[in-house]
Write a protein that holds these residues in place. Structure first.
Motif, PDB file in Angstrom:
ATOM      1  N   GLU A  95       0.839  -1.205   0.000  1.00  0.00           N
ATOM      2  CA  GLU A  95       0.000   0.000   0.000  1.00  0.00           C
ATOM      3  C   GLU A  95       0.873   1.254   0.000  1.00  0.00           C
ATOM      4  N   LEU A  96       1.936   1.235   0.809  1.00  0.00           N
ATOM      5  CA  LEU A  96       2.856   2.375   0.867  1.00  0.00           C
ATOM      6  C   LEU A  96       3.587   2.551  -0.467  1.00  0.00           C
ATOM      7  N   LYS A 101       4.611   5.829  -5.103  1.00  0.00           N
ATOM      8  CA  LYS A 101       4.822   5.804  -6.552  1.00  0.00           C
ATOM      9  C   LYS A 101       4.022   6.912  -7.224  1.00  0.00           C
ATOM     10  N   GLU A 102       2.832   7.165  -6.699  1.00  0.00           N
ATOM     11  CA  GLU A 102       1.972   8.218  -7.261  1.00  0.00           C
ATOM     12  C   GLU A 102       2.565   9.610  -7.056  1.00  0.00           C
ATOM     13  N   THR A 109      10.515   5.646  -3.666  1.00  0.00           N
ATOM     14  CA  THR A 109       9.874   4.462  -4.257  1.00  0.00           C
ATOM     15  C   THR A 109      10.835   3.271  -4.242  1.00  0.00           C
ATOM     16  N   ILE A 110      12.096   3.522  -4.592  1.00  0.00           N
ATOM     17  CA  ILE A 110      13.101   2.455  -4.557  1.00  0.00           C
ATOM     18  C   ILE A 110      13.310   1.967  -3.122  1.00  0.00           C
ATOM     19  N   THR A 111      13.247   2.898  -2.169  1.00  0.00           N
ATOM     20  CA  THR A 111      13.398   2.539  -0.761  1.00  0.00           C
ATOM     21  C   THR A 111      12.362   1.497  -0.355  1.00  0.00           C
ATOM     22  N   VAL A 112      11.113   1.685  -0.783  1.00  0.00           N
ATOM     23  CA  VAL A 112      10.062   0.717  -0.448  1.00  0.00           C
ATOM     24  C   VAL A 112      10.336  -0.623  -1.127  1.00  0.00           C
TER      25      VAL A 112
END
Length: 276
Positions: A95-96, A101-102, A109-112
């Motif tokens: 979800e995060l 990403k949005e 985003t890469i961190t997630v």
């Protein structure tokens, strides 16, 4: 941008009815403070932290004022990501990922993706290059390093640890930064030990001593105990190392609950030369 930091500092100083010369006892020249308040120069993190401490203003309060009393999105997001990881809540992590990403924040985003396990080697190298090009790491850079370290080989790890002290020396007085520094250090110890690099692992442990003289907290101390236990397990006596690991895991459970114990227990399998 810099003027905003100076404006907020001046507001706090005036609220405390303190003159520019008040901070001379800290070795900070009044002319430099004046220039900082007017956005004409950048004040070092260490000096800002010292002056805030002298005014009895927490760094977190100063950061809130700078951000117009809104939490820093990046740091709030990282906190939520870590909570989801500790709870092993993969749905929340997904979800995060969709959420960030949005926003178009590429590095976040890469961190997630490091937590979803679907980060590519190209993305790992992108983070490596980014960190190598930053002279002084902030909390986000430290977090990037900490999260991506699971995907680094020994050579990449060594490259990022080069000048680690210099990049981070201004932050060790603040708990959240010091805790992240120690998380990186103790994970690096585990990675080196898992790859048979005992001397490098012990050198990192030695480096952390100066951070611990500034201040210690229970969580960081348990991680240090785990890192040392991994060295004992892999290079000295597996039985003794296992006892020390189990002892540290029990403290983690008492300190943070069963989920955090399970989280680190799962991590151990990666760093030990045989499973326990």
């Amino acid at each position: 941008m810099y003027k905003k930091y100076g404006d907020c500092f001046k507001k706090l100083r005036n609220q405390k009815n303190l003159g520019l010369s008040y901070f001379s006892k800290l070795g900070i020249d009044r002319s430099n403070i004046s220039r900082f308040e007017h956005g004409k120069c950048v004040m070092s993190f260490e000096h800002i932290d010292l002056m805030l401490e002298e005014m009895q203003v927490p760094l977190s309060e100063y950061e809130l004022i700078v951000n117009n009393y809104m939490p820093n999105f990046q740091e709030f997001f990282i906190l939520e990501l870590e909570k989801a990881e500790f709870r092993q809540n993969r749905d929340k992590i997904k979800e995060l990922y969709s959420e960030v990403k949005e926003t178009g924040n590429h590095l976040l985003t890469i961190t997630v993706k490091t937590k979803l396990g679907n980060i590519s080697q190209t993305e790992v190298k992108e983070i490596e290059a980014y960190l190598c090009n930053i002279e002084e790491w902030g909390y986000f850079e430290l977090t990037l390093f900490y999260f991506v370290s699971d995907y680094l080989n020994v050579n990449q790890l060594e490259l990022l640890l080069f000048n680690f002290d210099k990049r981070c020396e201004n932050y060790c007085r603040v708990l959240k930064y010091r805790r992240r520094l120690l998380q990186i250090a103790y994970k690096s110890v585990a990675i080196y030990a898992a790859n048979g690099e005992r001397k490098k692992a012990e050198n990192i442990l030695e480096m952390t001593k100066k951070y611990r003289t500034v201040g210690v907290d229970l969580y960081s101390e348990v991680l240090r105990h785990l890192a040392r236990a991994i060295i004992i397990f892999n290079f000295e006596n597996a039985g003794v190392g296992e006892e020390k690991i189990n002892y540290a895991l029990e403290i983690l459970e008492e300190f943070g609950g069963k989920k955090i114990k399970e989280f680190y227990q799962n991590k151990m399998e990666k760093y030990l030369k045989r499973s326990i």
